[in-house]
Write an enzyme that holds these catalytic residues in place. Structure first.
Site: not given
Length: 352
Positions: A140, A68, A117, A148
């Site tokens: 991350e 993302g 993502g 996530d």
């Protein structure tokens, strides 16, 4: 945008609905409009009798999806823009769950760089293809954040303590690693991917994607993760990040020492919360439960933690690779930090 200028190409032919991420210069990084386009196509095709299989891939040869827009996330965090931050995660996580639960077969081709993502788009589908060019990662922690998009669900179900290793280091998986760790199912050589796509459209009934992919599948080499299981399982079974570092440094393998050096340079907050996130995900019953846990954590990081802003600055904005974490050491970490992170309640519910 329309036609070949669209950021997501949407078309269907001969029973296959094809979705192509179309920002090759940005390694197909996704924004909220792309997420909504993908979700809209899935909604339209769910009850369309002319679409039997969904194929998701990326334009260009460098990557399926680099993740993302974390620069935008940094801007939102700096301005405490909770609404816009929540908008993206709500849409993205709903799409992750949709791909996992879709009633028609979904095939993903994660050719090239597939991170963050991108893993959320590629690795929850029913038929997950990688190539010899694939590089998958949940990196991350390297920006002071936490995995996530359902990543902790995947990490929690990797063999042994591979999940903790990948989560804390943000290490990159090749095709063999991704298949071994449960992020992918099949290795199809890059020069045969077009033939596989064609076969999906010209398949002879009753052959579906599960059967067809076997015609193109090649057995990968032994995963380096599998080879390293002994020291990974021993070190990453420890109760805390500090103890993991101690165990890593006690192992003679160069890769163990390298992992220790890498982890020691990362955000103590991100590492501690991420370790707990993977272990709590292992006790969850479903992807949706894990996404809900992750949503609370990402909003906590975005709205309360300076390390996310600093990590993105150091890695992607100024690119000085010299983040100044707060706190800077594991010893200085608030002993209540895990309770604070997992006790945080975002202003908007994920599955409201």
């Amino acid at each position: 945008m329309s036609g070949t200028d669209a950021t997501v190409l949407v078309r269907s032919d001969q029973g296959v609905g094809r979705l192509t991420l179309n920002r090759p210069r940005a390694l197909n990084a996704v924004d909220i409009d792309m997420v909504r386009r993908l979700a809209g196509a899935l909604d339209a095709w769910e009850h369309d009798a002319d679409v039997e299989v969904v194929l998701l891939d990326g334009a260009g040869e460098r990557g399926f999806c680099a993740g993302g827009d974390v620069r935008l996330l940094r801007e939102q965090a700096m301005s405490s823009d909770a609404e816009r931050t929540a908008d993206f995660f709500l849409a993205e996580y709903a799409l992750n769950a949709r791909l996992a639960e879709y009633p028609k077969p979904v095939v993903t081709i994660a050719d090239g760089i597939t991170m963050g993502g991108g893993v959320g788009l590629a690795s929850h589908a029913g038929h997950r293809v990688v190539t010899e060019r694939s590089q998958l990662a949940m990196p991350e922690t390297r920006i002071g954040f936490t995995p996530d998009v359902g990543g902790t669900w995947l990490l929690a179900h990797a063999p042994g303590r591979i999940g903790e290793y990948l989560a804390l280091t943000g290490g990159t998986m090749d095709a063999a690693d991704a298949i071994y760790a449960g992020f992918a199912d099949h290795l199809v050589p890059a020069d045969r991917v077009d033939a596989f796509r064609d076969a999906l459209e010209t398949r002879a009934d009753p052959q579906g994607p599960a059967e067809l992919v076997l015609l193109f599948d090649e057995t990968p080499d032994t995963s380096r993760l599998e080879t390293a299981r002994a020291w990974i399982d021993d070190a990453f079974a420890a109760d805390s990040v500090s103890e993991i570092l101690t165990r890593l440094r006690a192992h003679p393998e160069p890769d163990a020492a390298a992992a220790a050096d890498l982890i020691a340079a990362l955000s103590p907050t991100a590492l501690t919360v991420t370790l707990e996130a993977v272990r709590r995900a292992r006790r969850k019953r479903s992807l949706r439960e894990v996404l809900e846990q992750e949503y609370g954590l990402v909003m906590w990081f975005a709205l309360t933690q300076p390390d996310l802003v600093e990590g993105i600055r150091a890695q992607l904005v100024d690119k000085d690779r010299s983040p100044r974490w707060h706190p800077a050491s594991l010893d200085d970490l608030d002993p209540e930090i895990v309770d604070q992170a997992f006790g945080f309640r975002p202003p908007r519910a994920l599955w409201g």
